[in-house]
Design a protein around this motif. Structure first.
Motif, mmCIF file in Angstrom:
data_model
loop_
_atom_site.group_PDB
_atom_site.id
_atom_site.type_symbol
_atom_site.label_atom_id
_atom_site.label_comp_id
_atom_site.label_asym_id
_atom_site.label_seq_id
_atom_site.Cartn_x
_atom_site.Cartn_y
_atom_site.Cartn_z
ATOM 1 N N THR A 75 2.890 -14.554 -1.029
ATOM 2 C CA THR A 75 4.064 -13.779 -0.816
ATOM 3 C C THR A 75 4.041 -12.538 0.008
ATOM 4 O OG1 THR A 75 3.420 -12.480 -2.771
ATOM 5 C CG2 THR A 75 5.090 -14.555 -3.193
ATOM 6 N N LEU A 76 2.606 -12.121 0.259
ATOM 7 C CA LEU A 76 2.415 -10.814 1.062
ATOM 8 C C LEU A 76 1.923 -11.214 2.355
ATOM 9 C CD1 LEU A 76 1.888 -8.572 -1.884
ATOM 10 C CD2 LEU A 76 3.753 -8.618 -0.338
ATOM 11 N N GLU A 77 1.703 -10.382 3.382
ATOM 12 C CA GLU A 77 0.854 -10.377 4.427
ATOM 13 C C GLU A 77 0.094 -9.184 4.615
ATOM 14 O OE1 GLU A 77 3.473 -11.697 7.686
ATOM 15 O OE2 GLU A 77 4.227 -13.359 6.953
ATOM 16 N N GLY A 120 -9.384 -10.634 -6.206
ATOM 17 C CA GLY A 120 -9.402 -11.861 -6.615
ATOM 18 C C GLY A 120 -8.239 -12.761 -6.562
ATOM 19 N N PRO A 121 -8.343 -13.868 -7.214
ATOM 20 C CA PRO A 121 -6.942 -14.709 -6.912
ATOM 21 C C PRO A 121 -5.738 -13.974 -7.423
ATOM 22 C CG PRO A 121 -8.746 -15.799 -8.210
ATOM 23 C CD PRO A 121 -9.221 -14.269 -8.057
ATOM 24 N N GLY A 122 -4.444 -14.093 -6.638
ATOM 25 C CA GLY A 122 -3.379 -13.299 -6.900
ATOM 26 C C GLY A 122 -3.237 -12.193 -6.710
ATOM 27 N N GLN A 123 -4.649 -11.444 -6.156
ATOM 28 C CA GLN A 123 -4.596 -10.005 -5.955
ATOM 29 C C GLN A 123 -4.609 -9.682 -4.180
ATOM 30 O OE1 GLN A 123 -8.146 -9.031 -8.085
ATOM 31 N NE2 GLN A 123 -6.868 -8.319 -9.637
ATOM 32 N N VAL A 124 -4.337 -8.440 -4.135
ATOM 33 C CA VAL A 124 -4.189 -7.977 -2.693
ATOM 34 C C VAL A 124 -5.054 -6.438 -2.872
ATOM 35 C CG1 VAL A 124 -2.393 -9.038 -2.111
ATOM 36 C CG2 VAL A 124 -1.992 -6.814 -2.984
ATOM 37 N N LEU A 125 -5.690 -6.177 -1.574
ATOM 38 C CA LEU A 125 -6.342 -4.954 -1.515
ATOM 39 C C LEU A 125 -5.291 -4.042 -0.635
ATOM 40 C CD1 LEU A 125 -8.876 -3.109 -2.128
ATOM 41 C CD2 LEU A 125 -9.521 -3.951 0.252
ATOM 42 N N LEU A 126 -5.058 -2.703 -1.267
ATOM 43 C CA LEU A 126 -3.962 -1.660 -0.563
ATOM 44 C C LEU A 126 -5.028 -0.737 -0.143
ATOM 45 C CD1 LEU A 126 -1.123 -1.491 -3.140
ATOM 46 C CD2 LEU A 126 -1.481 -3.414 -1.280
ATOM 47 N N ARG A 127 -4.734 -0.250 1.167
ATOM 48 C CA ARG A 127 -5.156 1.088 1.792
ATOM 49 C C ARG A 127 -3.990 1.976 1.247
ATOM 50 N NH1 ARG A 127 -8.726 3.000 5.621
ATOM 51 N NH2 ARG A 127 -8.787 0.699 6.478
ATOM 52 N N MET A 128 -4.283 3.022 0.455
ATOM 53 C CA MET A 128 -3.323 3.815 -0.045
ATOM 54 C C MET A 128 -2.889 4.653 1.238
ATOM 55 S SD MET A 128 -2.833 3.700 -3.297
ATOM 56 C CE MET A 128 -2.589 2.315 -2.791
ATOM 57 N N ARG A 129 -1.714 5.094 0.924
ATOM 58 C CA ARG A 129 -0.866 5.911 1.631
ATOM 59 C C ARG A 129 -0.352 7.103 1.049
ATOM 60 N NH1 ARG A 129 0.686 3.654 6.723
ATOM 61 N NH2 ARG A 129 1.253 5.832 7.076
ATOM 62 N N ALA A 130 -0.068 6.905 -0.089
ATOM 63 C CA ALA A 130 0.685 8.117 -1.134
ATOM 64 C C ALA A 130 0.453 7.495 -2.426
ATOM 65 C CB ALA A 130 2.186 8.233 -0.735
ATOM 66 N N SER A 131 0.221 8.702 -3.179
ATOM 67 C CA SER A 131 0.078 8.236 -4.835
ATOM 68 C C SER A 131 0.323 9.697 -5.281
ATOM 69 C CB SER A 131 -1.528 8.312 -4.958
ATOM 70 O OG SER A 131 -1.665 8.070 -6.508
ATOM 71 N N GLY A 132 1.380 9.629 -6.157
ATOM 72 C CA GLY A 132 1.962 10.672 -6.897
ATOM 73 C C GLY A 132 1.410 11.269 -8.031
ATOM 74 N N ILE A 133 1.616 12.480 -8.422
ATOM 75 C CA ILE A 133 1.189 13.009 -9.868
ATOM 76 C C ILE A 133 2.546 13.037 -10.656
ATOM 77 C CG2 ILE A 133 0.125 14.921 -10.969
ATOM 78 C CD1 ILE A 133 -1.433 15.506 -8.623
ATOM 79 N N VAL A 148 -1.075 -3.454 2.734
ATOM 80 C CA VAL A 148 -1.914 -4.468 2.347
ATOM 81 C C VAL A 148 -3.072 -4.784 3.466
ATOM 82 C CG1 VAL A 148 -2.009 -7.056 2.000
ATOM 83 C CG2 VAL A 148 0.011 -5.556 0.996
ATOM 84 N N VAL A 149 -4.288 -4.748 3.122
ATOM 85 C CA VAL A 149 -5.305 -4.966 3.954
ATOM 86 C C VAL A 149 -6.085 -6.158 4.125
ATOM 87 C CG1 VAL A 149 -5.485 -2.594 4.676
ATOM 88 C CG2 VAL A 149 -6.873 -3.363 2.858
ATOM 89 N N GLU A 150 -6.103 -6.692 2.591
ATOM 90 C CA GLU A 150 -6.720 -8.016 2.315
ATOM 91 C C GLU A 150 -6.068 -8.693 1.384
ATOM 92 O OE1 GLU A 150 -11.080 -9.448 1.139
ATOM 93 O OE2 GLU A 150 -10.748 -7.256 1.500
ATOM 94 N N LEU A 151 -6.158 -10.059 1.590
ATOM 95 C CA LEU A 151 -5.337 -11.005 0.534
ATOM 96 C C LEU A 151 -6.255 -11.881 -0.214
ATOM 97 C CD1 LEU A 151 -2.694 -12.465 2.708
ATOM 98 C CD2 LEU A 151 -2.474 -10.648 1.561
ATOM 99 N N GLY A 152 -6.099 -11.628 -1.605
ATOM 100 C CA GLY A 152 -6.973 -12.544 -2.481
ATOM 101 C C GLY A 152 -6.442 -13.994 -2.353
ATOM 102 N N PRO A 153 -7.376 -14.993 -2.972
ATOM 103 C CA PRO A 153 -6.975 -16.448 -2.736
ATOM 104 C C PRO A 153 -5.661 -16.709 -3.607
ATOM 105 C CG PRO A 153 -9.304 -15.935 -3.577
ATOM 106 C CD PRO A 153 -8.837 -14.883 -3.451
ATOM 107 N N ALA A 203 -4.380 -4.567 -6.469
ATOM 108 C CA ALA A 203 -2.974 -4.627 -7.119
ATOM 109 C C ALA A 203 -2.966 -6.142 -7.326
ATOM 110 C CB ALA A 203 -1.986 -4.102 -6.380
ATOM 111 N N GLU A 204 -1.885 -6.641 -8.375
ATOM 112 C CA GLU A 204 -1.606 -7.721 -8.337
ATOM 113 C C GLU A 204 -0.349 -8.089 -7.287
ATOM 114 O OE1 GLU A 204 -3.203 -9.815 -10.409
ATOM 115 O OE2 GLU A 204 -4.268 -7.970 -10.729
ATOM 116 N N ALA A 205 -0.339 -9.179 -6.672
ATOM 117 C CA ALA A 205 0.561 -9.404 -5.531
ATOM 118 C C ALA A 205 1.997 -9.567 -6.290
ATOM 119 C CB ALA A 205 0.321 -10.892 -4.871
#
Length: 348
Positions: free
Chosen positions: A81-83, A26-39, A72-77, A132-134
């Motif tokens: 600040t990100l690409e 959504g506005p101000g958000q980005v879609l991330l493809r996960m590459r690492a996620s810690g426990i 980052v794979v997709e930018l919200g409206p 995530a929020e940008a």
């Protein structure tokens, strides 16, 4: 792809594999493809075994994982600040943005009902994609890996904040009680900040051995009864100028405070539990500064990412186990056993 694999934590030391929709930013958000996620140890303590948390730690049945790093794979409206293609670590709490804590860069301290943490109240990194929020995303400097970024998102950021709270420098000898992932991070970063000697207390033989093998600690003590002599020998009987408890264990916390030098600084980072101590003997008469430190700020997280690149240091060194998302059951079981270094889910 319209659906994706993800993991939730229903309690009772169980991992639930689910299929959910891929979200759209959504506005101000980005879609991330996960590459690492810690426990994180907090995942084990307050969610995995049973849902003990309340307030900031109340688990809302969302996709787990509050140490995310991805591309980052997709930018919200409105995102400028990100690409697409940027590799980013994510500050894992989104606050209201207007309270005193948020204004100084510490959404962790936000008390607004709108505050939400990835993996606790909003979907986290144990999935193929994450929203995530940008404003919460920090580009990874060159040479800093996705796994490094995931570790900075919570554990290493938490250790760094505690060390900053104590003002660690080359004048200090550092005692770290508890050499799990956060304790290993504290030892690593404490050395880079100048601590002349690092002493570690860790009763678990496997974790003590890992700290020794990595060369992060000058003296590793496995029997708490030997700690007084070790600190005495290393400091001429004075005690350590700085101590950091990363265990949350009452006996370890007491040891950290006991072996802090007069006018020294003791920082408590490990979550949960209680402590009882003679206030006059250990705090007032020694004139010790006792600090609590919770996660880090967005600014200090960015600072740490930059420092890691400048130092040529890699938090990834403390990772002892890597798992695919499909093997999250095993990943959580290893982390819950409390004998490993960092456990990370990766897509690399």
């Amino acid at each position: 792809m319209t659906t994706m694999s993800a993991v939730r934590l229903p309690g009772d030391s169980t991992v639930e594999h689910v299929t959910v929709d891929v979200p759209s930013p959504g506005p101000g958000q980005v879609l991330l493809r996960m590459r690492a996620s810690g426990i994180c140890g907090s995942d084990i303590r307050a969610i995995y075994r049973e849902h003990l948390g309340h307030g900031a730690e109340a688990y809302q049945g969302v996709v787990a994982g509050h140490e995310p790093c991805g591309d980052v794979v997709e930018l919200g409206p409105g995102v400028r600040t990100l690409e697409v293609g940027d590799a980013v670590a994510v500050y894992h709490i989104t606050g209201c943005g207007s309270c005193d804590e948020c204004r100084i860069g510490y959404p962790i301290g936000c008390t607004s009902p709108t505050r939400a943490a990835h993996g606790w109240q909003r979907d986290g990194g144990h999935a193929e994609f994450m929203l995530a929020e940008a404003v919460s995303c920090l580009r990874l400097p060159e040479g800093v890996s996705h796994v490094d970024g995931a570790l900075v998102s919570c554990g290493f950021g938490t250790a760094y904040e505690g060390l900053l709270r104590a003002g660690v420098s080359g004048r200090d000898r550092l005692l770290v009680t508890g050499l799990g992932p956060v304790g290993l991070a504290a030892a690593m970063l404490g050395k880079h900040l100048g601590a002349s000697t690092v002493i570690g207390l860790e009763p678990n033989a496997e974790r003590a051995s890992l700290a020794t093998e990595l060369g992060l600690v000058d003296v590793v003590i496995t029997d708490p009864a030997d700690l007084a002599d070790a600190v005495g020998d290393a400091t001429g009987g004075r005690g350590c100028e700085v101590s950091l408890d990363c265990s949350g264990n009452a006996h370890a916390r007491l040891a950290a405070l006991t072996h802090t030098a007069a006018r020294g600084r003791c920082v408590m980072v490990g979550e949960g539990g209680r402590i009882d101590f003679p206030v006059s003997d250990l705090l007032i008469h020694k004139q010790v500064a006792l600090h609590g430190s919770w996660v880090t700020s967005l600014g200090h997280m960015a600072e740490l990412l930059d420092l890691l690149a400048r130092w040529g240091e890699s938090p990834e060194r403390v990772v002892s186990h890597r798992f695919a998302l499909a093997d999250a059951d095993e990943a959580y079981a290893v982390a819950a056993a409390g004998a490993s270094g960092k456990v990370v889910i990766t897509w690399d």
